[in-house]
Design an enzyme around this catalytic site. Structure first.
Site, mmCIF file in Angstrom:
data_model
loop_
_atom_site.group_PDB
_atom_site.id
_atom_site.type_symbol
_atom_site.label_atom_id
_atom_site.label_comp_id
_atom_site.label_asym_id
_atom_site.label_seq_id
_atom_site.Cartn_x
_atom_site.Cartn_y
_atom_site.Cartn_z
ATOM 1 N N LYS A 1 -56.030 56.202 11.016
ATOM 2 C CA LYS A 1 -55.933 54.723 10.925
ATOM 3 C C LYS A 1 -56.379 54.185 12.212
ATOM 4 O O LYS A 1 -57.086 53.104 11.941
ATOM 5 C CB LYS A 1 -54.391 54.572 11.311
ATOM 6 C CG LYS A 1 -54.163 53.163 11.458
ATOM 7 C CD LYS A 1 -52.479 52.916 10.924
ATOM 8 C CE LYS A 1 -51.467 53.190 12.051
ATOM 9 N NZ LYS A 1 -50.248 52.885 11.644
ATOM 10 N N LYS B 1 -86.741 44.217 10.114
ATOM 11 C CA LYS B 1 -85.978 45.373 10.583
ATOM 12 C C LYS B 1 -86.770 46.146 11.705
ATOM 13 O O LYS B 1 -87.852 46.265 11.710
ATOM 14 C CB LYS B 1 -85.550 46.458 9.732
ATOM 15 C CG LYS B 1 -84.833 47.760 10.019
ATOM 16 C CD LYS B 1 -85.644 49.033 9.591
ATOM 17 C CE LYS B 1 -86.694 49.502 9.924
ATOM 18 N NZ LYS B 1 -87.014 50.953 9.807
ATOM 19 N N SER C 1 -100.406 35.072 1.762
ATOM 20 C CA SER C 1 -99.178 35.471 0.597
ATOM 21 C C SER C 1 -99.389 36.705 0.074
ATOM 22 O O SER C 1 -100.572 36.911 -0.454
ATOM 23 C CB SER C 1 -99.042 34.133 -0.414
ATOM 24 O OG SER C 1 -98.387 33.209 0.507
ATOM 25 N N ARG D 1 -49.718 54.839 5.031
ATOM 26 C CA ARG D 1 -49.722 53.753 4.270
ATOM 27 C C ARG D 1 -51.051 52.782 4.064
ATOM 28 O O ARG D 1 -51.640 52.126 3.459
ATOM 29 C CB ARG D 1 -48.909 52.698 4.749
ATOM 30 C CG ARG D 1 -47.611 53.176 4.391
ATOM 31 C CD ARG D 1 -46.484 52.186 4.861
ATOM 32 N NE ARG D 1 -46.068 52.361 6.247
ATOM 33 C CZ ARG D 1 -45.590 51.469 6.989
ATOM 34 N NH1 ARG D 1 -45.115 50.335 6.706
ATOM 35 N NH2 ARG D 1 -45.474 51.914 8.405
ATOM 36 N N ARG E 1 -81.970 43.116 10.667
ATOM 37 C CA ARG E 1 -81.150 44.636 10.689
ATOM 38 C C ARG E 1 -81.495 45.209 12.024
ATOM 39 O O ARG E 1 -82.293 44.340 12.694
ATOM 40 C CB ARG E 1 -81.779 45.529 9.557
ATOM 41 C CG ARG E 1 -81.444 45.014 8.077
ATOM 42 C CD ARG E 1 -82.120 45.475 6.964
ATOM 43 N NE ARG E 1 -82.084 47.345 7.410
ATOM 44 C CZ ARG E 1 -82.910 48.145 6.886
ATOM 45 N NH1 ARG E 1 -84.090 47.672 6.053
ATOM 46 N NH2 ARG E 1 -82.832 49.181 7.298
ATOM 47 N N ASP F 1 -52.822 51.635 17.191
ATOM 48 C CA ASP F 1 -53.014 50.674 16.143
ATOM 49 C C ASP F 1 -52.692 49.136 16.518
ATOM 50 O O ASP F 1 -52.094 48.623 15.515
ATOM 51 C CB ASP F 1 -52.334 51.153 15.141
ATOM 52 C CG ASP F 1 -50.563 51.300 15.384
ATOM 53 O OD1 ASP F 1 -50.317 51.108 16.401
ATOM 54 O OD2 ASP F 1 -49.809 52.029 14.443
HETATM 55 C C1 UD1 Z 1 -41.611 51.620 18.300
HETATM 56 C C2 UD1 Z 1 -40.572 51.440 19.179
HETATM 57 C C3 UD1 Z 1 -39.720 50.146 18.863
HETATM 58 C C4 UD1 Z 1 -40.631 49.001 18.800
HETATM 59 C C5 UD1 Z 1 -41.775 49.333 17.473
HETATM 60 C C6 UD1 Z 1 -42.753 48.385 17.865
HETATM 61 C C7 UD1 Z 1 -39.638 53.810 19.961
HETATM 62 C C8 UD1 Z 1 -38.644 54.874 19.594
HETATM 63 N N1 UD1 Z 1 -39.596 52.599 19.043
HETATM 64 O O1 UD1 Z 1 -41.029 52.104 16.820
HETATM 65 O O2 UD1 Z 1 -38.550 49.898 19.642
HETATM 66 O O3 UD1 Z 1 -39.926 48.048 18.182
HETATM 67 O O4 UD1 Z 1 -42.246 50.439 18.223
HETATM 68 O O5 UD1 Z 1 -43.798 48.579 16.776
HETATM 69 O O6 UD1 Z 1 -40.733 53.797 20.461
HETATM 70 N N2 UD1 Z 1 -46.786 57.982 17.313
HETATM 71 C C9 UD1 Z 1 -47.207 58.884 17.839
HETATM 72 N N3 UD1 Z 1 -46.701 60.119 17.820
HETATM 73 C C10 UD1 Z 1 -45.207 60.258 17.440
HETATM 74 C C11 UD1 Z 1 -44.700 59.162 17.194
HETATM 75 C C12 UD1 Z 1 -45.402 57.859 17.001
HETATM 76 O O7 UD1 Z 1 -48.434 59.024 18.296
HETATM 77 O O8 UD1 Z 1 -44.544 61.258 17.354
HETATM 78 C C13 UD1 Z 1 -47.524 56.735 17.642
HETATM 79 C C14 UD1 Z 1 -47.762 55.931 16.360
HETATM 80 O O9 UD1 Z 1 -49.040 56.410 15.841
HETATM 81 C C15 UD1 Z 1 -47.768 54.347 16.793
HETATM 82 C C16 UD1 Z 1 -46.898 54.234 17.811
HETATM 83 O O10 UD1 Z 1 -46.694 55.736 18.572
HETATM 84 O O11 UD1 Z 1 -48.919 54.063 16.972
HETATM 85 C C17 UD1 Z 1 -45.343 53.899 17.533
HETATM 86 O O12 UD1 Z 1 -44.592 54.773 16.552
HETATM 87 P P1 UD1 Z 1 -43.803 54.225 15.336
HETATM 88 O O13 UD1 Z 1 -43.451 55.375 14.621
HETATM 89 O O14 UD1 Z 1 -44.812 53.145 14.693
HETATM 90 O O15 UD1 Z 1 -42.605 53.611 16.104
HETATM 91 P P2 UD1 Z 1 -41.699 52.565 15.520
HETATM 92 O O16 UD1 Z 1 -40.742 53.289 14.583
HETATM 93 O O17 UD1 Z 1 -42.282 51.549 14.938
#
Ligand code: UD1
Ligand code: MG
Length: 453
Positions: free
Chosen positions: A25, A337, A391, A18, A319, A108
């Site tokens: 990201k 700079k 100048s 996204r 700079r 993130d």
């Molecule tokens: C997760 C939590 C949820 C919480 C929410 C908060 C779990 C199962 N759920 O959900 O309870 O409320 O975060 O924002 O943990 N990532 C990986 N590899 C993967 C999956 C995820 O690196 O296979 C990383 C993503 O890049 C991200 C983070 O883990 O930074 C969270 O993953 P995301 O898919 O956003 O989890 P949510 O479904 O939001």
């Protein structure tokens, strides 16, 4: 602070679709620093000297952005995204070293609060097996709900798996966790993917730990500190929160701002007390400003050092490598700079000083240009203490102007000028008395002749 060892596992393997970006990201910056580096800094500030990054792509760049901030950084590629539990296990080779504490963080989520992380570690030291950071969002849709009983956390129910009554709970999982490190692998290995999403949920460690008779607690943190970035809109929102915090800290430390909401800092900007910053000033990374400095409106600084008592702008641009000595000045439409400006030297108007050393008390006239680049290489201009550059002079580098030397206005200086000498490098003026009147008369006659035709 405890003397327990700590590993921060930072999950950063998300596709970040996204963001609509060719860059992964977590490399997008907040306050001029990649988001993942913010997470690393917070972990380190909470005592987690070792960091394991779980990365999907751009592994080298993600590692490079984390490396300056931690003792030990390891990178683990998660090739398939099978859920947060699976992601943590990608760092198995780091976890297996046997740390007392594990901090599980997201790359993130850059506003994460190091005090909260430290408190979570303290709760581990006090006997908890798992500590979950919870928050209360305005709209809990999509978040895991924290199910509590008697002050202990019983389970985290992901939105998709939650019942109607569980969805009514608004205490949610912020995603960040602390887990006692020695038992962690055996709990993580027990996570299955039998749920609505078919993913390995990290959140299942709560129930696994409980089933093993361990203590699990939730601690409430500020909603902003667990804000995750998924789109560039959220990136801007997080940036705005970061900037508000920086401005507040600056003002509380003695910096005056007339319109703080228009001043933009980088994560590492340092400003001394009693300095005033007028509206619309931007600090890129690597800027240090001393005390009692005045930065007038519309200045842009990056990689610059500004000593005490300096005056900048309005509309000055510093700079990288600009080094303003005490009480020196860079005025309107001046660009500096890679140049050292000596104490009390003045560069007041419409000037470019690049690759130069300017002595103390020198005065650089309006429109002076150091011609530092020949299309291939950069060359040095040295201007002595107390020198006066007239100048509209062009100083063609490499060139050296001695102490107290004087350059006649409009000169193109290609040779060194000794100290106390005047350098004069322009055509001599000659006046022709009465000639203007003759030219006027001649031109008028031509115009009159055209009208009669
Ligand atoms: C997760 C939590 C949820 C919480 C929410 C908060 C779990 C199962 N759920 O959900 O309870 O409320 O975060 O924002 O943990 N990532 C990986 N590899 C993967 C999956 C995820 O690196 O296979 C990383 C993503 O890049 C991200 C983070 O883990 O930074 C969270 O993953 P995301 O898919 O956003 O989890 P949510 O479904 O939001
Ligand atoms: Mg998420």
């Amino acid at each position: 602070m405890t003397n327990r060892t700590c590993l921060a596992v930072i999950l950063a393997a998300g596709e970040g679709t996204r963001m609509k970006s060719s860059m992964t990201k977590v490399l997008h910056p907040v306050g001029g620093l990649p988001m993942v580096a913010h997470a690393v800094r917070a972990a380190v500030a909470a005592g987690g000297s070792d960091v394991a990054l779980v990365v999907g792509r751009d592994a080298d760049k993600v590692e490079a952005s984390a490396r300056p901030f931690a003792n030990d950084v390891s990178v683990h590629i998660q090739t398939e995204r099978l859920g947060t539990g699976h992601a943590v296990l990608a760092a198995r080779s780091a976890i297996v070293k046997g740390y007392d504490d594990l901090l599980i963080m997201f790359g993130d989520t850059p506003l994460v609060d190091s005090d909260a992380l430290a408190l979570a570690r303290q709760k581990l030291a006090d006997g908890a097996e798992v500590v979950v950071m919870g928050f209360r969002p305005i709209d809990p849709t999509g978040y895991g709900r924290l199910l509590e009983n008697d002050g202990e956390l019983v389970a985290i129910r992901e939105h998709k798996d939650a019942s109607e009554s569980e969805r009514a709970i608004n205490f949610c999982n912020g995603g960040l966790m602390a887990i006692a490190g020695l038992g962690a692998l055996s709990m993580l290995d027990a996570i299955s993917n039998k749920n609505a999403k078919g993913e390995y949920y990290l959140t299942d460690v709560v129930e696994i730990a409980r089933a093993r008779g361990k203590k699990v607690v939730a601690m409430e943190v500020d909603a902003a500190s667990v804000l995750g970035v998924n789109t560039r809109v959220e990136l801007a929102e997080v940036e705005a929160l970061f900037q508000s915090k920086m401005r507040r800290e600056m003002m509380l430390s003695g910096v005056s701002m007339i319109a703080p909401e228009t001043v933009w800092f980088s994560w590492d900007t340092e400003v001394g007390a009693e300095t005033t910053i007028e509206p619309n000033v931007v600090f890129g990374p690597g800027v240090k400003v001393g005390a009692n400095v005045t930065i007038y409106a519309f200045c842009h600084l990056e990689g610059a050092n500004v000593a005490e008592g300096v005056q900048l702008g309005p509309y000055a641009r510093l700079r990288p490598g600009a080094d303003m000595g005490p009480k020196s000045k860079a005025g309107n439409f001046v660009e500096i700079k890679q140049a050292k400006i000596g104490e009390g030297a003045k560069v007041n108007h419409l000037t470019y000083i690049g690759d130069a050393i300017v002595g103390a008390g020198a005065n650089i006239g309006a429109g002076t240009i150091t011609c530092n680049y020949d299309g291939y290489n950069k060359h040095l201009t040295e201007i002595g203490a107390g020198a006066f550059i007239g100048s509209n002079s062009a100083l063609v580098a490499p060139v050296k102007i001695g102490d107290n030397a004087l350059i006649a206005a409009g000169s193109v200086i290609t040779q060194n000028v000794p100290e106390d000498a005047i350098g004069f490098a322009r055509a001599r003026q000659s006046n022709k008395p009465g000639f203007a009147a003759l030219v006027h008369a001649k031109n008028k006659a031509i115009k009159d002749a055209k009208k009669k035709r």
